[in-house]
Motif scaffolding. Structure first.
Motif, PDB file in Angstrom:
ATOM      1  N   CYS A 345       0.893  -1.225   0.000  1.00  0.00           N
ATOM      2  CA  CYS A 345       0.000   0.000   0.000  1.00  0.00           C
ATOM      3  C   CYS A 345       0.889   1.220   0.000  1.00  0.00           C
ATOM      4  CB  CYS A 345      -0.943  -0.107   1.089  1.00  0.00           C
ATOM      5  SG  CYS A 345      -1.142   0.993   2.443  1.00  0.00           S
ATOM      6  N   ARG A 346       0.610   2.395  -0.534  1.00  0.00           N
ATOM      7  CA  ARG A 346       1.669   3.363  -0.659  1.00  0.00           C
ATOM      8  C   ARG A 346       2.129   3.734   0.728  1.00  0.00           C
ATOM      9  NH1 ARG A 346       4.161   5.812  -4.578  1.00  0.00           N
ATOM     10  NH2 ARG A 346       5.311   7.732  -4.165  1.00  0.00           N
ATOM     11  N   GLY A 347       3.287   3.467   0.956  1.00  0.00           N
ATOM     12  CA  GLY A 347       3.876   3.734   2.242  1.00  0.00           C
ATOM     13  C   GLY A 347       5.361   3.460   2.152  1.00  0.00           C
ATOM     14  N   PRO A 348       6.002   3.480   3.261  1.00  0.00           N
ATOM     15  CA  PRO A 348       7.463   3.293   3.214  1.00  0.00           C
ATOM     16  C   PRO A 348       7.845   1.854   2.872  1.00  0.00           C
ATOM     17  CG  PRO A 348       6.693   3.395   5.478  1.00  0.00           C
ATOM     18  CD  PRO A 348       5.506   3.742   4.610  1.00  0.00           C
ATOM     19  N   MET A 349       8.812   1.708   2.015  1.00  0.00           N
ATOM     20  CA  MET A 349       9.399   0.404   1.672  1.00  0.00           C
ATOM     21  C   MET A 349      10.855   0.439   2.090  1.00  0.00           C
ATOM     22  SD  MET A 349       9.871  -2.577   0.294  1.00  0.00           S
ATOM     23  CE  MET A 349       8.421  -3.005  -0.669  1.00  0.00           C
ATOM     24  N   ARG A 350      11.261  -0.490   2.880  1.00  0.00           N
ATOM     25  CA  ARG A 350      12.674  -0.567   3.254  1.00  0.00           C
ATOM     26  C   ARG A 350      13.301  -1.798   2.613  1.00  0.00           C
ATOM     27  NH1 ARG A 350      13.996   1.506   9.401  1.00  0.00           N
ATOM     28  NH2 ARG A 350      13.138   3.608   9.130  1.00  0.00           N
ATOM     29  N   THR A 351      14.483  -1.636   2.114  1.00  0.00           N
ATOM     30  CA  THR A 351      15.224  -2.726   1.480  1.00  0.00           C
ATOM     31  C   THR A 351      16.600  -2.831   2.123  1.00  0.00           C
ATOM     32  OG1 THR A 351      14.099  -2.382  -0.632  1.00  0.00           O
ATOM     33  CG2 THR A 351      16.158  -3.637  -0.683  1.00  0.00           C
ATOM     34  N   ALA A 352      16.980  -4.021   2.509  1.00  0.00           N
ATOM     35  CA  ALA A 352      18.319  -4.249   3.059  1.00  0.00           C
ATOM     36  C   ALA A 352      19.161  -4.968   2.014  1.00  0.00           C
ATOM     37  CB  ALA A 352      18.249  -5.087   4.328  1.00  0.00           C
ATOM     38  N   GLU A 353      20.299  -4.420   1.702  1.00  0.00           N
ATOM     39  CA  GLU A 353      21.254  -5.063   0.810  1.00  0.00           C
ATOM     40  C   GLU A 353      22.222  -5.853   1.700  1.00  0.00           C
ATOM     41  OE1 GLU A 353      23.287  -5.130  -3.223  1.00  0.00           O
ATOM     42  OE2 GLU A 353      21.258  -4.818  -2.523  1.00  0.00           O
ATOM     43  N   LEU A 354      22.080  -7.171   1.745  1.00  0.00           N
ATOM     44  CA  LEU A 354      22.943  -7.998   2.584  1.00  0.00           C
ATOM     45  C   LEU A 354      24.221  -8.302   1.825  1.00  0.00           C
ATOM     46  CD1 LEU A 354      20.267 -10.530   3.899  1.00  0.00           C
ATOM     47  CD2 LEU A 354      20.769  -8.206   4.699  1.00  0.00           C
ATOM     48  N   ARG A 355      25.351  -7.974   2.397  1.00  0.00           N
ATOM     49  CA  ARG A 355      26.631  -8.131   1.707  1.00  0.00           C
ATOM     50  C   ARG A 355      27.513  -9.105   2.477  1.00  0.00           C
ATOM     51  NH1 ARG A 355      26.130  -2.292   1.597  1.00  0.00           N
ATOM     52  NH2 ARG A 355      25.467  -1.589  -0.473  1.00  0.00           N
ATOM     53  N   PHE A 356      27.845 -10.195   1.826  1.00  0.00           N
ATOM     54  CA  PHE A 356      28.751 -11.167   2.422  1.00  0.00           C
ATOM     55  C   PHE A 356      30.164 -10.808   1.981  1.00  0.00           C
ATOM     56  CE2 PHE A 356      24.676 -12.939   2.944  1.00  0.00           C
ATOM     57  CZ  PHE A 356      24.732 -13.914   3.934  1.00  0.00           C
ATOM     58  N   GLY A 357      30.658  -9.719   2.534  1.00  0.00           N
ATOM     59  CA  GLY A 357      31.906  -9.128   2.082  1.00  0.00           C
ATOM     60  C   GLY A 357      33.099  -9.426   2.955  1.00  0.00           C
ATOM     61  N   HIS A 358      32.934 -10.279   3.953  1.00  0.00           N
ATOM     62  CA  HIS A 358      34.059 -10.726   4.785  1.00  0.00           C
ATOM     63  C   HIS A 358      33.760 -12.163   5.191  1.00  0.00           C
ATOM     64  CE1 HIS A 358      31.145  -8.696   7.517  1.00  0.00           C
ATOM     65  NE2 HIS A 358      31.363  -9.765   8.274  1.00  0.00           N
ATOM     66  N   PRO A 359      34.713 -12.868   5.805  1.00  0.00           N
ATOM     67  CA  PRO A 359      34.516 -14.303   6.070  1.00  0.00           C
ATOM     68  C   PRO A 359      33.168 -14.619   6.711  1.00  0.00           C
ATOM     69  CG  PRO A 359      36.772 -13.721   6.525  1.00  0.00           C
ATOM     70  CD  PRO A 359      36.068 -12.426   6.206  1.00  0.00           C
ATOM     71  N   PHE A 360      32.567 -15.727   6.233  1.00  0.00           N
ATOM     72  CA  PHE A 360      31.234 -16.095   6.708  1.00  0.00           C
ATOM     73  C   PHE A 360      31.078 -17.604   6.736  1.00  0.00           C
ATOM     74  CE2 PHE A 360      30.992 -15.458   2.118  1.00  0.00           C
ATOM     75  CZ  PHE A 360      30.218 -16.516   1.657  1.00  0.00           C
ATOM     76  N   ALA A 361      30.008 -18.050   7.380  1.00  0.00           N
ATOM     77  CA  ALA A 361      29.748 -19.485   7.553  1.00  0.00           C
ATOM     78  C   ALA A 361      28.705 -19.961   6.549  1.00  0.00           C
ATOM     79  CB  ALA A 361      29.260 -19.767   8.969  1.00  0.00           C
ATOM     80  N   VAL A 362      28.806 -21.236   6.163  1.00  0.00           N
ATOM     81  CA  VAL A 362      27.849 -21.871   5.255  1.00  0.00           C
ATOM     82  C   VAL A 362      27.495 -23.244   5.818  1.00  0.00           C
ATOM     83  CG1 VAL A 362      27.463 -22.785   2.936  1.00  0.00           C
ATOM     84  CG2 VAL A 362      28.775 -20.673   3.234  1.00  0.00           C
ATOM     85  N   VAL A 363      26.212 -23.573   5.831  1.00  0.00           N
ATOM     86  CA  VAL A 363      25.747 -24.879   6.300  1.00  0.00           C
ATOM     87  C   VAL A 363      24.737 -25.425   5.297  1.00  0.00           C
ATOM     88  CG1 VAL A 363      24.547 -26.150   8.129  1.00  0.00           C
ATOM     89  CG2 VAL A 363      26.077 -24.269   8.727  1.00  0.00           C
ATOM     90  N   ALA A 364      24.926 -26.661   4.847  1.00  0.00           N
ATOM     91  CA  ALA A 364      23.993 -27.328   3.942  1.00  0.00           C
ATOM     92  C   ALA A 364      23.160 -28.328   4.736  1.00  0.00           C
ATOM     93  CB  ALA A 364      24.753 -28.048   2.828  1.00  0.00           C
TER      94      ALA A 364
END
Length: 432
Positions: A345-364
């Motif tokens: 509905c016209r109102g505020p929309m917030r968007t987060a750009e998630l950046r994996f730009g340094h060491p991170f964990a992965v789990v399958a």
């Protein structure tokens, strides 16, 4: 007690914390489940102090662990090739223990040569592991091994983006020409979650055809890697099994740059919030020494050794690759015991750009396949919600677009693989 995720995910996650802490947090991949399975198979042979140590390492009762291991091997997930094998010199192990091993554990009353062991590793990992992690010699009288492998395509491939989109604070932004951007389509989900040990973290989950979810979790640069890895296991399993995750509303977070994201606000016809994700492609190949006593193999070897003090070794070879089109990973875990006389509905929309730009964990984590076998009180199959592979990504690589560089061939990925029982099993889901 069954092999449902409520029984096994916790013990495997705790074992993963031990394993990654011993390995350290350089760039690597491992399969805590592969090591846990070997300990579970050894458990019934133990008594006294060795049984206590194995119970501690496994995180559950010995008999329960053995039953769970048997169930996993008897009913492999269609996306995860699972095999186990025992080679032993005649008369070197207890007949009672041998008779209690699952039928799916290949038993051979002789010690093979290195070429045969290497061939076993290749055969049960789609060729991803080329060499058996232990070198055989004349003093070896027992070898116990497990193999796990997956080779899958994403439900929706990633798009490509410039490496600079990882952000100015990323040490990888100038090094990488291209990275991966998650499309806003089915098969990708992203959020910011609050965790007890790692604080607020960014989380992205990519779904593969047929039932495998690969979660990437990154926290603020100063958070201890062990805390990030623990949070990754908790969040990955919770996502798969539908447990609640403490999701952070973007409207409760400040605009601008955060620990691993940038939040902006604009007026939009679609009021709400969403998260976009940019992360690097990566691959890893690792060999791990599993000799640390906290990992349980000292007690396992002592339970099976012919003579007290017979030397032993336990090692794991693992690899993984995360690309625009899919994910592949494999691990062979092995333990060998030698005669002490021959020690080696016209109102505020917030968007987060998630950046994996340094060491991170992965789990399958494995997921029930549509129409697959169900068991246990919660109505799920034995593999549902089980963390199979985990990685610490500290050395990413450029993403590629060339078809020949993609993960697997779609037709090959839907082929059959031979299990320890010699019967063909479906290797992956249909990527179409």
């Amino acid at each position: 007690m069954t092999a449902a995720h409520t029984d096994l995910a916790g013990p495997v996650a705790r074992y993963a914390s031990r394993l990654h802490e011993v390995i350290g947090y350089d760039h690597h991949v491992a399969s805590p489940l592969g090591a846990w399975l070997l300990l579970a198979l050894c458990g019934p042979a133990s008594d006294g102090a060795n049984r206590v140590a194995l119970t501690e390492a496994l995180g559950c009762d010995i008999d329960v662990a053995a039953s769970v291991a048997a169930d996993l091997l008897a009913h492999p997930h269609p996306l995860v090739a699972a095999a186990a094998a025992l080679w032993h010199a005649p008369g070197s192990v207890s007949d009672q223990w041998l008779s209690g091993l699952p039928a799916e554990v290949m038993q051979t009353p002789r010690i093979p040569g290195q070429p045969e062991l290497d061939a076993w590793a290749r055969r049960h990992t789609f060729g991803l592991i080329d060499r058996f992690p232990i070198k055989v010699d004349p003093a070896v009288y027992l070898i116990l091994a497990s193999a796990l492998a997956t080779k899958v395509s994403w439900e929706c491939p990633f798009d490509l983006a410039a490496g600079s989109e990882l952000g100015q604070q990323s040490p990888w932004a100038q090094r990488l020409a291209r990275v991966l951007r998650a499309p806003r389509q089915h098969g990708h989900s992203a959020l910011i979650a609050a965790t007890e040990g790692a604080g607020d973290v960014a989380m992205h989950v990519a779904a593969a055809h047929g039932g495998l979810a690969v979660a990437s979790i990154t926290a603020a640069p100063g958070v201890a890697p062990a805390d990030v890895m623990a949070a990754a296991h908790t969040l990955a399993v919770a996502h798969v099994v539908g447990q609640p995750v403490q999701r952070r509303s973007l409207f409760d977070l400040p605009l601008g740059d955060g620990a691993a994201w940038t939040i902006r606000e604009e007026m939009s016809a679609d009021a709400g919030e969403r998260c976009d994700t940019v992360l690097p492609a990566w691959s890893a190949s690792s060999t791990h020494d599993l000799g640390d006593p906290v990992l349980g193999f000292a007690a396992a070897a002592a339970s099976l050794a012919v003579n007290a003090g017979d030397p032993w070794e336990a090692r794991q070879g693992a690899m993984a690759r995360y690309s625009r089109t899919g994910f592949e990973a494999a691990a062979v875990t092995a333990m060998a015991i030698r005669l002490s006389m021959r020690m080696p509905c016209r109102g505020p929309m917030r968007t987060a750009e998630l950046r994996f730009g340094h060491p991170f964990a992965v789990v399958a984590v494995t997921v029930d396949e549509p129409g697959g076998r169900r068991s246990g009180r919660d109505g799920h199959g034995p593999w549902h919600g089980i963390p199979v592979f985990s990685a610490w990504v500290a050395d990413p690589q450029d993403a590629v677009a060339d078809p020949e560089d993609a993960i697997g061939d779609p037709e090959e990925a839907t082929g059959h693989q031979e299990t320890a029982t010699g019967h063909p099993e479906k290797a992956t889901g249909d990527p179409s």
